[in-house]
Design a protein around this motif. Sequence first.
Motif, PDB file in Angstrom:
ATOM      1  N   UNK A   1      32.886  42.672  78.012  1.00  0.00           N
ATOM      2  CA  UNK A   1      31.712  43.060  77.586  1.00  0.00           C
ATOM      3  C   UNK A   1      31.483  44.635  77.440  1.00  0.00           C
ATOM      4  N   UNK A   2      31.251  44.909  76.317  1.00  0.00           N
ATOM      5  CA  UNK A   2      30.979  46.519  75.992  1.00  0.00           C
ATOM      6  C   UNK A   2      29.985  46.990  76.983  1.00  0.00           C
ATOM      7  N   UNK A   3      30.218  48.500  77.440  1.00  0.00           N
ATOM      8  CA  UNK A   3      29.574  49.179  78.346  1.00  0.00           C
ATOM      9  C   UNK A   3      28.033  49.182  77.851  1.00  0.00           C
ATOM     10  N   UNK A   4      27.683  49.552  76.663  1.00  0.00           N
ATOM     11  CA  UNK A   4      26.505  50.011  76.360  1.00  0.00           C
ATOM     12  C   UNK A   4      25.591  48.159  76.075  1.00  0.00           C
ATOM     13  N   UNK A   5      26.428  47.242  75.939  1.00  0.00           N
ATOM     14  CA  UNK A   5      25.504  46.077  76.018  1.00  0.00           C
ATOM     15  C   UNK A   5      25.266  45.683  77.397  1.00  0.00           C
ATOM     16  N   UNK A   6      26.322  45.983  78.291  1.00  0.00           N
ATOM     17  CA  UNK A   6      26.051  45.683  79.851  1.00  0.00           C
ATOM     18  C   UNK A   6      24.876  46.528  80.150  1.00  0.00           C
ATOM     19  N   UNK A   7      24.777  47.634  79.868  1.00  0.00           N
ATOM     20  CA  UNK A   7      23.630  48.492  80.625  1.00  0.00           C
ATOM     21  C   UNK A   7      22.138  48.058  79.952  1.00  0.00           C
ATOM     22  N   UNK A   8      22.303  47.507  78.538  1.00  0.00           N
ATOM     23  CA  UNK A   8      21.015  46.922  77.892  1.00  0.00           C
ATOM     24  C   UNK A   8      20.763  45.689  78.618  1.00  0.00           C
TER      25      UNK A   8
ATOM     26  N   UNK B   1      21.377  44.431  81.500  1.00  0.00           N
ATOM     27  CA  UNK B   1      21.215  44.558  82.722  1.00  0.00           C
ATOM     28  C   UNK B   1      19.814  45.288  83.209  1.00  0.00           C
ATOM     29  N   UNK B   2      19.419  45.811  82.106  1.00  0.00           N
ATOM     30  CA  UNK B   2      18.296  46.569  81.982  1.00  0.00           C
ATOM     31  C   UNK B   2      18.414  47.998  82.744  1.00  0.00           C
ATOM     32  N   UNK B   3      19.404  48.458  83.115  1.00  0.00           N
ATOM     33  CA  UNK B   3      19.633  49.934  83.819  1.00  0.00           C
ATOM     34  C   UNK B   3      19.061  50.832  82.863  1.00  0.00           C
ATOM     35  N   UNK B   4      19.327  50.629  81.564  1.00  0.00           N
ATOM     36  CA  UNK B   4      18.983  51.365  80.213  1.00  0.00           C
ATOM     37  C   UNK B   4      18.097  50.495  79.437  1.00  0.00           C
ATOM     38  N   UNK B   5      17.113  50.779  79.012  1.00  0.00           N
ATOM     39  CA  UNK B   5      16.128  49.756  78.130  1.00  0.00           C
ATOM     40  C   UNK B   5      16.713  49.437  76.803  1.00  0.00           C
ATOM     41  N   UNK B   6      17.328  50.428  76.123  1.00  0.00           N
ATOM     42  CA  UNK B   6      17.977  50.244  74.842  1.00  0.00           C
ATOM     43  C   UNK B   6      19.320  50.549  74.477  1.00  0.00           C
ATOM     44  N   UNK B   7      19.960  49.714  73.833  1.00  0.00           N
ATOM     45  CA  UNK B   7      21.516  49.945  73.680  1.00  0.00           C
ATOM     46  C   UNK B   7      21.824  51.242  72.764  1.00  0.00           C
ATOM     47  N   UNK B   8      20.783  51.494  71.928  1.00  0.00           N
ATOM     48  CA  UNK B   8      21.257  52.621  71.282  1.00  0.00           C
ATOM     49  C   UNK B   8      20.829  54.152  72.223  1.00  0.00           C
ATOM     50  N   UNK B   9      20.271  53.915  73.370  1.00  0.00           N
ATOM     51  CA  UNK B   9      20.189  55.002  74.254  1.00  0.00           C
ATOM     52  C   UNK B   9      21.529  54.949  75.250  1.00  0.00           C
ATOM     53  N   UNK B  10      21.761  53.694  75.574  1.00  0.00           N
ATOM     54  CA  UNK B  10      23.167  53.608  76.348  1.00  0.00           C
ATOM     55  C   UNK B  10      24.310  54.231  75.589  1.00  0.00           C
ATOM     56  N   UNK B  11      24.353  53.807  74.312  1.00  0.00           N
ATOM     57  CA  UNK B  11      25.552  54.403  73.622  1.00  0.00           C
ATOM     58  C   UNK B  11      25.207  56.016  73.582  1.00  0.00           C
ATOM     59  N   UNK B  12      24.292  56.598  73.488  1.00  0.00           N
ATOM     60  CA  UNK B  12      24.079  58.018  73.189  1.00  0.00           C
ATOM     61  C   UNK B  12      24.557  58.526  74.744  1.00  0.00           C
ATOM     62  N   UNK B  13      24.070  58.210  75.861  1.00  0.00           N
ATOM     63  CA  UNK B  13      24.235  58.601  76.954  1.00  0.00           C
ATOM     64  C   UNK B  13      25.953  58.385  77.521  1.00  0.00           C
ATOM     65  N   UNK B  14      26.487  57.474  77.128  1.00  0.00           N
ATOM     66  CA  UNK B  14      27.906  57.117  77.210  1.00  0.00           C
ATOM     67  C   UNK B  14      28.790  58.264  76.378  1.00  0.00           C
TER      68      UNK B  14
ATOM     69  N   UNK C   1      35.617  55.892  88.099  1.00  0.00           N
ATOM     70  CA  UNK C   1      36.243  57.257  88.256  1.00  0.00           C
ATOM     71  C   UNK C   1      36.580  57.768  86.826  1.00  0.00           C
ATOM     72  N   UNK C   2      36.736  56.983  85.699  1.00  0.00           N
ATOM     73  CA  UNK C   2      37.024  57.556  84.560  1.00  0.00           C
ATOM     74  C   UNK C   2      36.099  57.518  83.728  1.00  0.00           C
ATOM     75  N   UNK C   3      35.905  58.688  82.841  1.00  0.00           N
ATOM     76  CA  UNK C   3      34.796  58.896  81.770  1.00  0.00           C
ATOM     77  C   UNK C   3      35.152  57.794  80.783  1.00  0.00           C
ATOM     78  N   UNK C   4      33.703  56.919  80.547  1.00  0.00           N
ATOM     79  CA  UNK C   4      33.940  55.922  79.576  1.00  0.00           C
ATOM     80  C   UNK C   4      32.762  56.102  78.486  1.00  0.00           C
ATOM     81  N   UNK C   5      33.374  55.551  77.230  1.00  0.00           N
ATOM     82  CA  UNK C   5      32.727  55.736  76.132  1.00  0.00           C
ATOM     83  C   UNK C   5      31.860  54.379  75.674  1.00  0.00           C
ATOM     84  N   UNK C   6      31.114  54.213  75.032  1.00  0.00           N
ATOM     85  CA  UNK C   6      29.895  52.891  74.835  1.00  0.00           C
ATOM     86  C   UNK C   6      31.079  51.715  74.500  1.00  0.00           C
ATOM     87  N   UNK C   7      31.874  51.976  74.038  1.00  0.00           N
ATOM     88  CA  UNK C   7      32.733  50.402  73.408  1.00  0.00           C
ATOM     89  C   UNK C   7      33.801  50.144  75.045  1.00  0.00           C
ATOM     90  N   UNK C   8      33.738  50.830  75.638  1.00  0.00           N
ATOM     91  CA  UNK C   8      34.512  50.633  76.931  1.00  0.00           C
ATOM     92  C   UNK C   8      34.335  48.993  77.677  1.00  0.00           C
TER      93      UNK C   8
END
Length: 85
Positions: free
Chosen positions: A1-8, A10-23, A32-39
């Motif tokens: 599953x994509x990182x931005x979708x998981x964050x949305x 799981x409700x750690x971050x409310x919106x997928x667009x905000x999760x993508x921006x933060x990533x 321990x490795x920097x991740x992009x929204x598609x990771x």
Amino acid sequence: MRLDKFLKVSRIIKRRSVAKEIADKDRIQINGKTAKSSTTVKEGDELSIRFGNKTMVVKVEALRDTTKKDEAKDLYSIIEETYNN
């Protein structure tokens, strides 16, 4: 599953667009490795997320495409929360 979708989901971050921006600003690490929204996120991964003055470390417990609000907390467990002054 994509990182931005998981964050949305799981409700750690409310919106997928905000999760993508933060990533995409290099504020999220997976194991321990920097991740992009598609990771890709897998069960057992450890996510470190920096929000402003707060850093949250969570472990991915389960992956689901959709959840109800009360089930969202079952998708992860909080390992650590620190506040940077």
